[in-house]
Design an enzyme around this catalytic site. Structure first.
Site, mmCIF file in Angstrom:
data_model
loop_
_atom_site.group_PDB
_atom_site.id
_atom_site.type_symbol
_atom_site.label_atom_id
_atom_site.label_comp_id
_atom_site.label_asym_id
_atom_site.label_seq_id
_atom_site.Cartn_x
_atom_site.Cartn_y
_atom_site.Cartn_z
ATOM 1 N N GLY A 271 0.800 -1.226 0.000
ATOM 2 C CA GLY A 271 0.000 0.000 0.000
ATOM 3 C C GLY A 271 0.827 1.268 0.000
ATOM 4 O O GLY A 271 0.533 2.223 -0.724
ATOM 5 N N ARG A 272 1.883 1.295 0.798
ATOM 6 C CA ARG A 272 2.693 2.511 0.906
ATOM 7 C C ARG A 272 3.636 2.692 -0.276
ATOM 8 O O ARG A 272 4.363 3.675 -0.341
ATOM 9 C CB ARG A 272 3.457 2.507 2.220
ATOM 10 C CG ARG A 272 4.306 1.283 2.466
ATOM 11 C CD ARG A 272 4.775 1.232 3.934
ATOM 12 N NE ARG A 272 5.489 0.018 4.270
ATOM 13 C CZ ARG A 272 4.910 -1.124 4.619
ATOM 14 N NH1 ARG A 272 3.585 -1.218 4.625
ATOM 15 N NH2 ARG A 272 5.632 -2.173 4.956
ATOM 16 N N LYS A 508 -7.142 -2.659 14.891
ATOM 17 C CA LYS A 508 -8.323 -2.854 14.044
ATOM 18 C C LYS A 508 -9.196 -3.985 14.573
ATOM 19 O O LYS A 508 -10.428 -3.881 14.609
ATOM 20 C CB LYS A 508 -7.897 -3.171 12.604
ATOM 21 C CG LYS A 508 -7.324 -2.003 11.829
ATOM 22 C CD LYS A 508 -7.039 -2.452 10.404
ATOM 23 C CE LYS A 508 -6.541 -1.321 9.541
ATOM 24 N NZ LYS A 508 -6.308 -1.747 8.140
#
Length: 545
Positions: A271-272, A508
């Site tokens: 993602g990064r 989360k």
């Protein structure tokens, strides 16, 4: 998890560096420059128009030699080759790490699990380009027949930080009759303010979630969907006002998005590291396919430099090794990134995720607790604003804070002597941090005796100066790829996995458990620690039903 002496700290190169550090750690940069008139020209490296001056560091030529030896003995070359080859170096998730494939040339071949991924990458880029051309030209119409005037990117983490940072960085090249907004926070205020003055008939949403299950992103997306339907009143409108960057076609279709307008990417894209993939759709809509491909070309050029340049002239490697020198031998806890260009205002926030999510690890690749520091804290702000905020601490505080100064010879917005003033501060700060101001120099200024100790600057604060010609899509791509590879090098030497992020998950999981417990009528006994139980009870009682 047990802590034993690691192969890194037992490495003879590491131990030699420890001895070397003991010898030179108290030497002042004033002495180093005085004894070596050519230092400022010699301790430099240049590639692709990027000039790195690392002479204002607490190092000698011997330091650089020993750091390079550490890299070599740590197997850095084989780790670089493994990444570019498509080996599954993300061991805990059994994935390749191939952001370099996102900017590979069409005639390259990178094989993962027996399949060349480069044609897929270019197929997605071509699909993105065709879509962007339709929106930018006004050919794409919303549900009522109006052209799109605002694009709202909904994502989080790399699906937000990358696109918004790149959009701000390259805003000079953007299509100005389109406006862009970015929503990431699950706090409803973020979405409410983003939509406050928009017309649903002229708004296009990009929902960026690989799995299309990310809680924050999907919560915001469903609220945006309701807002759109409240304004347009027809379920068919969703297909004209929402597109997806995802791999979950079933959930995308269930949302109401036409899967023909779903742009995919792959599990070997972290993602990064992803804004140069379909995650950067908002960026391509802003600057257009040509500029986007120029950015990719810049990234690819830096990839090639990183893969081929000798370590002692390799920009990412040098930056990484200098960071290790301070992090592991001087016990510096943080690094300040200080771009002297307003367009790079969000660069530090982006690099925080890139670096801290990658290298904030407590165990090595074998699962052993490390006996050395890993990733530093990344922080900073654009100059000259930072000079009137936190530079005081860097200059006269008690902490060592290595800094990267990033500047450009040319401005994109010539306005009087603004750029010369900006860059005068740029050069002055690195000089002041290195050289300081002695007691004798303060007294020579004739200041009041009481003020003398308050006006002394110790100096000897390390900085790297990264000087580039002009902020273009290409040079921006080079800059970002340089920092990507810097992070990789440090992770490789620390023998950690820079490409998983299990630390993101625990909170989360607990949050999902807590959500139903926040209802005022919750009857199940709370099973948390006493503090968390009391806080939930307090929230329940203070919440208006």
């Amino acid at each position: 998890m047990t802590q034993t002496e690691s192969s890194l700290t037992a490495n003879s190169a590491w131990q030699t560096l420890q001895s070397h550090h003991a010898q030179i750690s108290n030497v002042h940069m004033r002495e180093l420059f005085s004894a070596d008139p050519d230092r400022g020209q010699r301790l430099t490296a240049e590639a692709l128009g990027i000039y790195l001056d690392y002479s204002k560091n607490r190092i000698t030529d011997e330091t650089v030699k020993l750091l390079v030896e550490l890299a070599e003995r740590s197997g850095l070359r084989s780790r670089i080759d493994a990444m570019f080859r498509g080996d599954k170096i993300n061991a805990t998730e059994e994935r390749a790490v191939l952001h370099v494939a996102l900017r590979a040339a069409k005639d390259q071949s990178i094989v993962v699990d027996g399949e060349d991924v480069v044609p897929e990458v270019h197929a997605v880029l071509d699909k993105m380009a065709a879509f962007c051309d339709r929106v930018r030209s006004g050919q794409w119409k919303g549900h009522t027949g109006k052209s799109i005037r605002t694009i709202v990117n909904i994502g989080i983490g790399g699906s937000d930080l990358g696109p918004v940072m790149a959009y701000e960085a390259l805003r000079h090249y953007s299509q100005r009759d389109l406006q862009f907004r970015f929503v990431s926070n699950i706090d409803g205020t973020d979405l409410a303010e983003a939509l406050q003055d928009l017309d649903p008939a002229e708004t296009l949403f990009i929902v960026a979630s690989k799995t299309f299950t990310t809680q924050e992103t999907l919560t915001n997306a469903h609220s945006a969907r309701r807002w759109c339907l409240d304004g347009l009143g027809d379920e068919a409108a969703i297909a004209k006002h929402f597109v997806a960057v995802s791999t979950n076609a079933e959930q995308v279709a269930a949302f109401g998005i036409d899967t023909a307008n779903m742009f995919g990417f792959w599990d070997w894209v972290g993602g990064r590291y992803s804004f140069d993939s379909a995650i950067g759709l908002s960026l391509m809509l802003s600057i257009g396919p040509v500029q986007f491909r120029e950015m990719l070309a810049g990234m690819h050029a830096m990839d090639t430099h990183f893969q081929t340049a000798p370590f002692d002239q390799n920009l990412p490697v040098l930056l990484a090794l200098l960071g290790i020198w301070y992090n592991n031998f001087f016990d510096a806890q943080s690094v300040a990134i200080l771009p002297y260009d307003h367009y790079l205002g969000k660069l530090t926030a982006y690099l925080q995720q890139l670096d801290m999510e990658s290298n904030g690890k407590q165990v090595d690749l074998e699962g052993n607790a490390v006996d050395y520091q890993t990733g530093p804290i990344i922080w900073g702000a654009p100059g000259t604003n930072g000079q009137h905020a936190f530079y005081q601490l860097i200059h006269q505080g008690t902490k060592m804070i290595p800094c990267d100064f990033i500047g450009f010879c040319e401005t994109l917005n010539p306005l009087g002597n603004h750029h010369d003033l900006l860059m005068a501060n740029f050069f002055a700060q690195t000089e002041a941090l290195a050289m300081g101001k002695t007691e004798a120099e303060v007294r020579a200024d004739g200041v009041d005796e009481f003020q003398v100790p308050h006006r002394i600057f110790a100096g000897n604060h390390p900085t790297n100066t990264i000087l580039m010609g002009r902020l273009t899509s290409e040079s921006f791509g080079q800059l970002i790829a340089m920092y990507e590879h810097k992070v990789f090098v440090q992770g490789a030497i620390w023998n950690i996995n820079s490409f998983d992020q299990w630390g993101v998950e625990l909170g989360k999981v607990l949050a999902k458990k807590i959500v139903p417990e926040l209802a005022p009528s919750g009857s199940e006994p709370l099973q948390h620690d006493s503090s968390t139980n009391a806080l939930i009870e307090r929230y329940r009682s203070g919440k208006k039903s």
